[in-house]
Each structure stands twice: as C-alpha cells, then as structure tokens.
Scaffold this motif. Sequence first.
Motif, short mmCIF file in Angstrom:
data_model
loop_
_atom_site.label_atom_id
_atom_site.label_comp_id
_atom_site.label_asym_id
_atom_site.label_seq_id
_atom_site.Cartn_x
_atom_site.Cartn_y
_atom_site.Cartn_z
N LEU A 1 -15.07 3.29 9.22
CA LEU A 1 -14.34 2.80 7.92
C LEU A 1 -14.20 4.09 7.35
CD1 LEU A 1 -13.82 0.39 6.14
CD2 LEU A 1 -16.41 0.96 5.40
N GLU A 2 -12.65 3.95 6.80
CA GLU A 2 -12.23 5.09 6.41
C GLU A 2 -11.35 4.72 5.16
OE1 GLU A 2 -10.32 7.27 10.19
OE2 GLU A 2 -10.51 8.77 8.25
N LEU A 3 -11.88 5.42 3.94
CA LEU A 3 -11.00 5.48 2.71
C LEU A 3 -10.14 6.72 2.53
CD1 LEU A 3 -14.11 4.33 0.32
CD2 LEU A 3 -12.89 3.12 1.90
N LYS A 4 -8.98 6.37 2.34
CA LYS A 4 -7.93 7.71 2.31
C LYS A 4 -7.46 7.41 0.97
CE LYS A 4 -7.26 7.39 7.25
NZ LYS A 4 -6.51 6.71 8.11
N ASN A 5 -7.69 8.47 0.21
CA ASN A 5 -7.01 8.68 -1.16
C ASN A 5 -6.97 7.43 -1.83
OD1 ASN A 5 -5.51 10.34 -3.17
ND2 ASN A 5 -3.63 9.51 -2.65
N LEU A 6 -8.00 6.77 -1.88
CA LEU A 6 -8.03 5.35 -2.53
C LEU A 6 -8.04 5.54 -4.13
CD1 LEU A 6 -8.16 2.44 -1.35
CD2 LEU A 6 -10.68 2.68 -2.06
N GLY A 7 -7.17 4.82 -4.60
CA GLY A 7 -7.35 4.56 -6.13
C GLY A 7 -7.04 3.26 -6.65
N LYS A 8 -7.67 3.31 -8.12
CA LYS A 8 -7.09 1.83 -8.56
C LYS A 8 -6.83 2.21 -10.35
CE LYS A 8 -6.81 -2.42 -9.25
NZ LYS A 8 -5.83 -3.29 -8.81
N SER A 9 -5.77 1.80 -10.58
CA SER A 9 -5.58 1.92 -12.06
C SER A 9 -5.37 0.67 -12.63
CB SER A 9 -4.17 2.60 -12.13
OG SER A 9 -4.52 4.05 -11.55
N TYR A 10 -5.89 0.50 -13.95
CA TYR A 10 -5.59 -0.78 -14.51
C TYR A 10 -4.72 -0.11 -15.87
CZ TYR A 10 -9.10 -3.45 -12.25
OH TYR A 10 -9.72 -4.09 -11.33
N GLY A 11 -3.41 -0.61 -15.92
CA GLY A 11 -2.45 0.23 -16.68
C GLY A 11 -2.40 1.78 -16.51
N LYS A 12 -2.71 2.34 -17.54
CA LYS A 12 -2.80 3.98 -17.65
C LYS A 12 -4.18 4.57 -17.09
CE LYS A 12 1.29 5.17 -20.15
NZ LYS A 12 1.63 4.97 -21.72
N LEU A 13 -5.27 3.55 -17.01
CA LEU A 13 -6.40 3.75 -16.68
C LEU A 13 -6.81 3.87 -15.32
CD1 LEU A 13 -8.99 1.99 -19.27
CD2 LEU A 13 -8.73 4.44 -18.92
N LYS A 14 -6.94 5.19 -15.04
CA LYS A 14 -7.54 5.42 -13.48
C LYS A 14 -9.00 5.10 -13.23
CE LYS A 14 -4.32 8.17 -10.69
NZ LYS A 14 -3.98 9.40 -10.17
N ILE A 15 -9.41 4.01 -12.61
CA ILE A 15 -10.67 3.68 -12.55
C ILE A 15 -11.41 4.42 -11.35
CG2 ILE A 15 -12.39 1.82 -12.26
CD1 ILE A 15 -11.10 1.77 -14.95
N VAL A 16 -10.48 4.35 -10.12
CA VAL A 16 -10.90 4.97 -9.00
C VAL A 16 -9.88 5.83 -8.74
CG1 VAL A 16 -11.37 4.79 -6.52
CG2 VAL A 16 -12.38 3.21 -8.16
N ASP A 17 -10.31 7.17 -8.21
CA ASP A 17 -9.00 8.34 -8.36
C ASP A 17 -9.21 9.03 -6.96
OD1 ASP A 17 -7.13 10.06 -9.02
OD2 ASP A 17 -8.37 10.81 -10.59
N GLY A 18 -8.24 8.98 -6.05
CA GLY A 18 -8.31 9.70 -4.86
C GLY A 18 -9.82 9.95 -3.93
N PRO B 1 -5.97 -1.91 -3.91
CA PRO B 1 -5.73 -0.69 -4.35
C PRO B 1 -4.35 -0.37 -4.94
CG PRO B 1 -5.78 -0.59 -2.05
CD PRO B 1 -6.09 -2.06 -2.39
N THR B 2 -4.43 0.57 -5.94
CA THR B 2 -2.85 0.91 -6.47
C THR B 2 -2.44 2.18 -5.73
OG1 THR B 2 -4.14 1.80 -8.43
CG2 THR B 2 -3.18 -0.03 -8.75
N GLU B 3 -3.55 2.77 -4.91
CA GLU B 3 -3.23 4.01 -4.48
C GLU B 3 -3.92 4.17 -2.92
OE1 GLU B 3 -2.44 8.35 -5.89
OE2 GLU B 3 -3.62 7.15 -7.18
N GLY B 4 -3.21 4.69 -1.97
CA GLY B 4 -4.29 5.13 -0.78
C GLY B 4 -4.48 3.87 0.03
N GLN B 5 -5.52 3.83 0.97
CA GLN B 5 -5.69 2.92 2.11
C GLN B 5 -7.09 2.99 2.50
OE1 GLN B 5 -3.77 3.38 5.95
NE2 GLN B 5 -3.08 5.41 5.23
N ILE B 6 -7.31 1.66 2.97
CA ILE B 6 -8.76 1.56 3.73
C ILE B 6 -8.31 1.17 5.21
CG2 ILE B 6 -10.89 0.36 3.86
CD1 ILE B 6 -10.33 -0.31 0.65
N THR B 7 -8.84 1.86 6.17
CA THR B 7 -8.99 1.39 7.50
C THR B 7 -10.08 1.31 8.13
OG1 THR B 7 -8.56 3.59 8.31
CG2 THR B 7 -6.56 2.66 7.80
N MET B 8 -10.08 0.36 9.37
CA MET B 8 -11.29 0.34 10.17
C MET B 8 -10.60 0.47 11.60
SD MET B 8 -14.63 -1.42 9.63
CE MET B 8 -14.92 -3.14 9.82
N ASP B 9 -11.33 1.53 12.30
CA ASP B 9 -11.05 1.84 13.57
C ASP B 9 -9.31 2.14 13.74
OD1 ASP B 9 -13.56 1.37 14.34
OD2 ASP B 9 -13.31 -0.61 14.79
#
Length: 226
Positions: A4-21, A55-63
């Motif tokens: 399981l891989e998270l790559k540069n995963l990000g989540k923003s609500y408006g201008k608020l970056k909650i999860v960042d890279g 997510p608003t940025e990045g990706q999640i992959t499995m295998d």
Amino acid sequence: MSRLELKNLGKSYGKLKIVDGVDLALEEGEFVSLLGSSGCGKTTTLRMIAGFIEPTEGQITMDGKALSAPGAVLAPEHRGMSMIFQSYAIWPNMTVAENVGFGLVLRKLPSAEIKQRVGEILETVKLSPYAERYPAELSGGQQQRVALARAIVVRPKVLLLDEPLSNLDANLREEMRSEIRRLHDAFRITTVYVTHDQTEAMATSDRIAVMNAGRIEQVDPPAPFT
Ligand SMILES: Nc1ncnc2c1ncn2[C@@H]1O[C@H](COP(=O)(O)OP(=O)(O)O)[C@@H](O)[C@H]1O
Ligand SMILES: [Mg+2]
C-alpha cells in the motif's frame, strides 16, 4: 503482495491544507501507526486510504494499482479493506455471531462456510461462549473484540483502525492493545493504526509514522526499551 503506497498525498478544504505531501509505503503484512496529536490529520489520512475522502493532491496505490487520486476514487467497498472506528458501531439488534458473520452474508458465501469462519474467528478472539449474546450483554472490551472479529473475518487486504481503544478504560486498553498485536501476528493483515497514544503505538507497531500539522515527520520502528 499488498503493498500500500501513499504518494505525495494531500487534502485541502478551501485554503486549509489538512494533509500535506504524505509519503508512506507499507509492505505486505506490516503494521504501521500514524501517531500524532489531535487535529494533525490522522483521521483524514485514514479515511482517504479507506476511500471515504477524495484527495486533493497525490495518490494512493495498492500493488501499483490506483485506488485514489483527485477526481478518481475507487469506492470503499471495492478496496478489500476493513475499517474500525473509535465508536465501534456493532449492531445492537444482532447477536455476536450475526454481527461477525454479516460481511460474509453480504458477500453471499455459503452458510456452512460462514458458520465455520465465524466459529473460527470467535475462537481466536475468545468470544465463542458469547456467540448468541447481544451487544448490550457484553463489556466494552468484548464489544471491541466483536468489532475486530467482524473486520478480520472477511479477510481484508488492509485493516484500518482509528483510535479503536479510546472508549475503553485504562486496564482494558492495555489488554486490547496486546490483543490487537496478537491478532496481527496470527493473520498478518497489512494494518494502518491511528492513535495519539505513544505507548499504544509502541506496543502494537512494526513502524511508527509521526504526524504533525498534516505532515509525516519521521517513520521508524519503535525504539527498543532500555
Ligand atoms: N470536512 C472538513 N472540513 C474542514 N476541516 C476539516 C474537515 N475534516 C477535518 N477537518 C479539520 O482537519 C484537521 C484534521 O482533522 P483530523 O484528520 O480529524 O485529525 P486527527 O484525526 O489527527 O485528530 C482538523 O483541524 C479538522 O478540524
Ligand atoms: Mg481522528
């Protein structure tokens, strides 16, 4: 292999970056904690892994297969993952055995196989004597075991737990965190475990990812006690 891989995963609500890279890769069968104080983005990260949040940025992959990217999220029920929440939400109107078997009924497994698998997992979590009881007739720890059994019995590729012990009192918390690790050693399901409790992360995890303000600051095995 379920890597399981998270790559540069990000989540923003408006201008608020909650999860960042966030970058994180789990090997098959690995148990990794996301450890951090309240509000640092743990639940948001876990819910992105589960497919409940886009997510608003990045990706999640499995295998290597894409699970999530901005605008493209595979539905939670198609990810082969089980999630356990803080309030473990077992159904009050179903017995322990019915609660645990429900996911297998949904998957339309033959009833003989359901019976066998439910019996086995209840044995493993030491709930066999309680199979015909209702949740209201169980202690908090037993209810949590039902939630664990229900999540594991479907043989998910990934198990996600969001502060699963925070509703339990201190003694029980200690017992259940060894229980969670014992179940992990038995089934080797790739696990992401969210907690704000360092001791809990140390006792359960192969590696701990320390989160702060939406970022992962450090990923390491728990330091040996000296
Ligand atoms: N839907 C939302 N809209 C706006 N802000 C949110 C939303 N969901 C969570 N947040 C904010 O994101 C931050 C991280 O939340 P969360 O991932 O739940 O943290 P944790 O699980 O680490 O306590 C918090 O400040 C929270 O208020
Ligand atoms: Mg949370």
